[in-house]
Scaffold this motif. Structure first.
Motif, PDB file in Angstrom:
ATOM      1  N   GLY A 196       0.814  -1.209   0.000  1.00 45.97           N
ATOM      2  CA  GLY A 196       0.000   0.000   0.000  1.00 45.97           C
ATOM      3  C   GLY A 196       0.847   1.258   0.000  1.00 45.97           C
ATOM      4  O   GLY A 196       0.334   2.367  -0.073  1.00 45.97           O
ATOM      5  N   GLY A 197       2.174   1.097   0.109  1.00 47.33           N
ATOM      6  CA  GLY A 197       3.081   2.231   0.003  1.00 47.33           C
ATOM      7  C   GLY A 197       3.341   3.004   1.268  1.00 47.33           C
ATOM      8  O   GLY A 197       3.916   4.078   1.224  1.00 47.33           O
ATOM      9  N   HIS A 198       2.937   2.478   2.418  1.00 47.35           N
ATOM     10  CA  HIS A 198       3.164   3.187   3.678  1.00 47.35           C
ATOM     11  C   HIS A 198       4.590   2.957   4.169  1.00 47.35           C
ATOM     12  O   HIS A 198       5.104   1.844   4.120  1.00 47.35           O
ATOM     13  N   TRP A 199       5.215   4.017   4.680  1.00 44.67           N
ATOM     14  CA  TRP A 199       6.524   3.898   5.303  1.00 44.67           C
ATOM     15  C   TRP A 199       6.335   3.337   6.706  1.00 44.67           C
ATOM     16  O   TRP A 199       5.382   3.689   7.401  1.00 44.67           O
ATOM     17  N   ALA A 200       7.262   2.473   7.123  1.00 43.33           N
ATOM     18  CA  ALA A 200       7.155   1.868   8.449  1.00 43.33           C
ATOM     19  C   ALA A 200       8.551   1.604   8.996  1.00 43.33           C
ATOM     20  O   ALA A 200       9.546   1.637   8.268  1.00 43.33           O
ATOM     21  N   PHE A 201       8.614   1.324  10.298  1.00 38.56           N
ATOM     22  CA  PHE A 201       9.852   0.957  10.967  1.00 38.56           C
ATOM     23  C   PHE A 201       9.726  -0.494  11.392  1.00 38.56           C
ATOM     24  O   PHE A 201       8.789  -0.861  12.107  1.00 38.56           O
ATOM     25  N   HIS A 202      10.650  -1.323  10.918  1.00 42.43           N
ATOM     26  CA  HIS A 202      10.637  -2.749  11.234  1.00 42.43           C
ATOM     27  C   HIS A 202      11.813  -3.061  12.150  1.00 42.43           C
ATOM     28  O   HIS A 202      12.957  -2.760  11.809  1.00 42.43           O
ATOM     29  N   TYR A 203      11.506  -3.641  13.294  1.00 40.70           N
ATOM     30  CA  TYR A 203      12.528  -4.035  14.262  1.00 40.70           C
ATOM     31  C   TYR A 203      12.626  -5.551  14.257  1.00 40.70           C
ATOM     32  O   TYR A 203      11.642  -6.247  14.521  1.00 40.70           O
ATOM     33  N   ASP A 204      13.809  -6.067  13.961  1.00 44.31           N
ATOM     34  CA  ASP A 204      13.989  -7.517  13.881  1.00 44.31           C
ATOM     35  C   ASP A 204      13.599  -8.224  15.169  1.00 44.31           C
ATOM     36  O   ASP A 204      13.086  -9.336  15.142  1.00 44.31           O
ATOM     37  N   HIS A 220      11.155  -7.833  17.007  1.00 38.16           N
ATOM     38  CA  HIS A 220       9.717  -8.073  17.117  1.00 38.16           C
ATOM     39  C   HIS A 220       9.195  -9.015  16.042  1.00 38.16           C
ATOM     40  O   HIS A 220       8.016  -9.329  16.032  1.00 38.16           O
ATOM     41  N   GLY A 221      10.059  -9.425  15.111  1.00 33.95           N
ATOM     42  CA  GLY A 221       9.670 -10.432  14.130  1.00 33.95           C
ATOM     43  C   GLY A 221       8.753  -9.955  13.031  1.00 33.95           C
ATOM     44  O   GLY A 221       9.163  -9.238  12.144  1.00 33.95           O
ATOM     45  N   SER A 222       7.490 -10.322  13.097  1.00 34.07           N
ATOM     46  CA  SER A 222       6.568 -10.141  11.981  1.00 34.07           C
ATOM     47  C   SER A 222       6.254  -8.669  11.700  1.00 34.07           C
ATOM     48  O   SER A 222       6.396  -7.811  12.558  1.00 34.07           O
ATOM     49  N   ILE A 223       5.771  -8.435  10.476  1.00 32.78           N
ATOM     50  CA  ILE A 223       5.459  -7.068  10.059  1.00 32.78           C
ATOM     51  C   ILE A 223       4.251  -6.497  10.788  1.00 32.78           C
ATOM     52  O   ILE A 223       4.039  -5.300  10.775  1.00 32.78           O
ATOM     53  N   GLU A 224       3.451  -7.366  11.434  1.00 35.20           N
ATOM     54  CA  GLU A 224       2.318  -6.861  12.208  1.00 35.20           C
ATOM     55  C   GLU A 224       2.787  -5.981  13.359  1.00 35.20           C
ATOM     56  O   GLU A 224       2.029  -5.180  13.887  1.00 35.20           O
ATOM     57  N   ASN A 225       4.031  -6.136  13.777  1.00 38.61           N
ATOM     58  CA  ASN A 225       4.585  -5.360  14.886  1.00 38.61           C
ATOM     59  C   ASN A 225       5.316  -4.106  14.420  1.00 38.61           C
ATOM     60  O   ASN A 225       5.876  -3.390  15.241  1.00 38.61           O
ATOM     61  N   ASP A 226       5.318  -3.844  13.115  1.00 36.96           N
ATOM     62  CA  ASP A 226       5.985  -2.646  12.607  1.00 36.96           C
ATOM     63  C   ASP A 226       5.262  -1.389  13.088  1.00 36.96           C
ATOM     64  O   ASP A 226       4.058  -1.397  13.333  1.00 36.96           O
ATOM     65  N   GLU A 227       6.012  -0.317  13.210  1.00 49.23           N
ATOM     66  CA  GLU A 227       5.441   0.988  13.527  1.00 49.23           C
ATOM     67  C   GLU A 227       5.265   1.732  12.207  1.00 49.23           C
ATOM     68  O   GLU A 227       6.210   1.851  11.436  1.00 49.23           O
ATOM     69  N   LYS A 254       2.446   5.648  14.308  1.00 55.77           N
ATOM     70  CA  LYS A 254       1.598   4.723  15.052  1.00 55.77           C
ATOM     71  C   LYS A 254       2.511   3.644  15.624  1.00 55.77           C
ATOM     72  O   LYS A 254       3.074   2.832  14.890  1.00 55.77           O
ATOM     73  N   GLU A 255       2.671   3.668  16.935  1.00 52.47           N
ATOM     74  CA  GLU A 255       3.598   2.753  17.587  1.00 52.47           C
ATOM     75  C   GLU A 255       2.990   1.363  17.739  1.00 52.47           C
ATOM     76  O   GLU A 255       1.803   1.154  17.463  1.00 52.47           O
ATOM     77  N   ARG A 256       3.803   0.401  18.161  1.00 51.88           N
ATOM     78  CA  ARG A 256       3.375  -0.998  18.259  1.00 51.88           C
ATOM     79  C   ARG A 256       2.124  -1.180  19.096  1.00 51.88           C
ATOM     80  O   ARG A 256       1.317  -2.068  18.844  1.00 51.88           O
ATOM     81  N   ASP A 257       1.945  -0.357  20.107  1.00 56.93           N
ATOM     82  CA  ASP A 257       0.772  -0.487  20.973  1.00 56.93           C
ATOM     83  C   ASP A 257      -0.486   0.116  20.345  1.00 56.93           C
ATOM     84  O   ASP A 257      -1.555   0.137  20.960  1.00 56.93           O
ATOM     85  N   GLY A 258      -0.368   0.627  19.102  1.00 57.37           N
ATOM     86  CA  GLY A 258      -1.506   1.202  18.398  1.00 57.37           C
ATOM     87  C   GLY A 258      -1.706   2.684  18.637  1.00 57.37           C
ATOM     88  O   GLY A 258      -2.546   3.320  18.011  1.00 57.37           O
TER      89      GLY A 258
END
Length: 134
Positions: free
Chosen positions: A80-88, A90-97, A116-120
């Motif tokens: 969808g083209g959204h920029w996000a921060f992925h932290y190894d 936390h594993g899966s992309i569902e945990n990306d900010e 939008k942080e991991r806690d939503g």
């Protein structure tokens, strides 16, 4: 939105320092919570997607917060083209900010961006500094 690539993408990598903006509990914001990014910016201060594609491995994020261990990761593009921060860690992309409309926001001192942080929770950060990398 794609940005054009200059002749030397490495010369355009920037160190971006984001600090927590004013919010309930932090009426003056906080210098103890924020992000440090290494990312390519275009001449207007927008994230440069074209340059990012060739520099993915160098595009990094560090999240810091008082009384928490720093989190280190990568700046990524999600479906969808959204920029996000992925932290190894936390594993899966569902945990990306995920950044809120980061493609259209300018990373220049004094501007604001929301993440939008991991806690939503959606938090707003002030661009405190943008420095050229040597």
């Amino acid at each position: 939105m794609s940005r054009t690539l200059a002749s030397s993408p490495e010369a355009r990598l920037r160190h971006i320092h984001l600090l927590l903006a004013r919010e309930p509990g932090h009426p003056d914001g906080s210098s103890r919570e924020g992000y440090e990014l290494i990312a390519p910016l275009d001449a207007e201060g927008h994230l440069d997607e074209t340059a990012w594609r060739s520099l993915k491995d160098k595009c990094r994020v560090k999240r810091f917060a008082e009384q928490e261990a720093d989190q280190i990761g990568h700046i990524v593009r999600k479906p969808g083209g959204h920029w996000a921060f992925h932290y190894d860690i936390h594993g899966s992309i569902e945990n990306d900010e995920t950044g809120y409309r980061l493609a259209s926001h300018r990373f220049v001192p004094g501007e604001y961006v929301s993440i939008k942080e991991r806690d939503g929770e959606l938090k707003t950060f002030r661009v405190a500094a943008v420095l050229e990398l040597e």
